[in-house]
Scaffold this active site. Structure first.
Site, PDB file in Angstrom:
ATOM      1  N   LEU A 198       0.881  -1.161  -0.169  1.00 35.32           N
ATOM      2  CA  LEU A 198      -0.214   0.036   0.131  1.00 35.32           C
ATOM      3  C   LEU A 198       0.898   1.170   0.057  1.00 35.32           C
ATOM      4  CD1 LEU A 198      -2.818  -0.906   2.672  1.00 35.32           C
ATOM      5  CD2 LEU A 198      -2.878  -0.940   0.107  1.00 35.32           C
ATOM      6  N   ASP A 199       0.359   2.251  -0.643  1.00 33.34           N
ATOM      7  CA  ASP A 199       1.105   3.596  -0.548  1.00 33.34           C
ATOM      8  C   ASP A 199       1.147   4.046   0.674  1.00 33.34           C
ATOM      9  OD1 ASP A 199       1.313   3.379  -3.361  1.00 33.34           O
ATOM     10  OD2 ASP A 199      -0.431   4.578  -3.666  1.00 33.34           O
ATOM     11  N   LEU A 200       2.234   5.036   1.112  1.00 33.75           N
ATOM     12  CA  LEU A 200       2.555   5.620   2.245  1.00 33.75           C
ATOM     13  C   LEU A 200       1.048   6.097   3.051  1.00 33.75           C
ATOM     14  CD1 LEU A 200       4.778   6.444   4.139  1.00 33.75           C
ATOM     15  CD2 LEU A 200       4.851   8.694   2.943  1.00 33.75           C
TER      16      LEU A 200
ATOM     17  N   ARG B 251      -5.430   6.088  -7.385  1.00 30.99           N
ATOM     18  CA  ARG B 251      -5.124   7.405  -7.469  1.00 30.99           C
ATOM     19  C   ARG B 251      -5.047   8.080  -8.485  1.00 30.99           C
ATOM     20  NH1 ARG B 251       0.009   7.615  -3.741  1.00 30.99           N
ATOM     21  NH2 ARG B 251      -0.220   9.719  -3.818  1.00 30.99           N
TER      22      ARG B 251
END
Length: 314
Positions: free
Chosen positions: A137-139, A240
């Site tokens: 997962l992204d930050l 996103r």
């Protein structure tokens, strides 16, 4: 099929094959791992049956106890990364944890806190296992992350992910234009003008996201939308990029033009990996894991006029 994990390796009780088969072929089929990985195990002498190394072409036609060498003893982790993890699912081979916002999944080489190290610390306390993340997962994204505790489970779940057999469902709060439900099918490639950013590009890799609109609100001269999304592919920053390309980026996602909101922690975005579904490679049971929404979502939704009640039972 019984799979037992020990500090020195993995013990597998293989059932009788459906027909006489070369043992390397049966191992790959029964364990749901690529044959190339099984051949690698044989080449390094990691496969043992009653203490001997079988030939990969040896024909098997009966239940067999197999040992796979792997060092699964507790491993050193950086002391800066030892905060506890929230465990959502745990069995001898697989683990799902709830990633908080603003935490890397894996090390960036600068000894920053990361989820891998926290999970390894948890496994160290259990006494056995390696923290192999199956996906990332992204930050700023929160929610379910799947881990394998040994190499066989990692290869099995990697193959399942590539085959679309691991279903990942996300919730997001977006702000901008009206979002049309349905499938977003738009290839994604790197943005050559902004490091670390991606964009919809005709020369990019195929990317498909399924979108359902759950609630909408007009507040402060803006349109806010609560959406459920399911990844059909797994491109980096896929959700996103796709929502931004529709003119409704994720709230808090400044990299893609998202509106900021004080309910979110600095760096947090309103994107949550809410549900993970997969078939267990050894028990063949269907597993479904859910991660509760971050507390910040209640304040965010209330402030922009969205209802989270529709997420009950999701």
């Amino acid at each position: 099929m019984d799979v037992r994990v020990t500090p020195g390796g993995v013990a597998v009780s293989l059932p009788k094959p459906p027909r006489p088969m070369p043992c390397a072929e049966w191992l790959a089929e029964a364990l749901h791992v690529p044959q190339a990985h099984v051949r690698h195990l044989f080449r390094r002498g990691a496969v043992r049956v009653r203490g001997r190394a079988p030939d990969p072409g040896e024909i098997w036609n009966r239940p067999t106890q197999v040992w796979i060498d792997e060092d699964l003893r507790p491993a050193d982790v950086a002391s800066t990364s030892l905060a506890p993890v929230r465990v959502l699912y745990d069995d001898p081979s697989l683990l799902v944890v709830d990633k908080p916002e603003n935490l890397l999944v894996h090390s960036d080489g600068r000894d920053a806190p990361n989820l891998d190290a926290r999970v390894q610390h948890f496994l160290n306390e259990e006494g056995v296992g390696r923290a192999y993340h199956v996906h990332r997962l992204d930050l700023g994204t929160t929610g379910c992350v799947l881990y394998a505790k040994h190499g066989l489970a990692l290869r099995a779940m990697d193959a399942a992910l590539a085959a679309g057999q691991v279903r990942r469902t996300y919730f997001a709060i977006a702000c901008g234009r009206r979002i049309r439900p349905g499938e977003i099918s738009a290839p994604i490639g790197r943005d050559r003008h902004v490091a670390g950013r991606f964009r919809v590009s005709r020369t990019g890799k195929a990317a498909r996201t399924l979108v359902d609109v759950l609630d909408e609100a007009d507040r402060g001269g803006r349109r806010w939308t609560l959406v459920r999304l399911r990844l059909e592919t797994g491109r980096r920053h896929q959700i996103r990029v796709h929502l931004s390309a529709m003119g409704a980026p994720v709230v808090g996602d400044v990299l893609y033009g998202g509106a900021s909101h004080p309910a979110l922690a600095p760096g947090q975005i309103a994107l949550h990996a809410a549900r993970l579904q997969f078939r267990h490679p050894y028990s063949a049971e269907d597993v479904e894991v859910r991660a509760p929404l971050p507390l910040a979502w209640e304040e965010l939704a209330a402030d922009v006029g969205l209802s989270l009640g529709c997420l009950q039972g999701e």
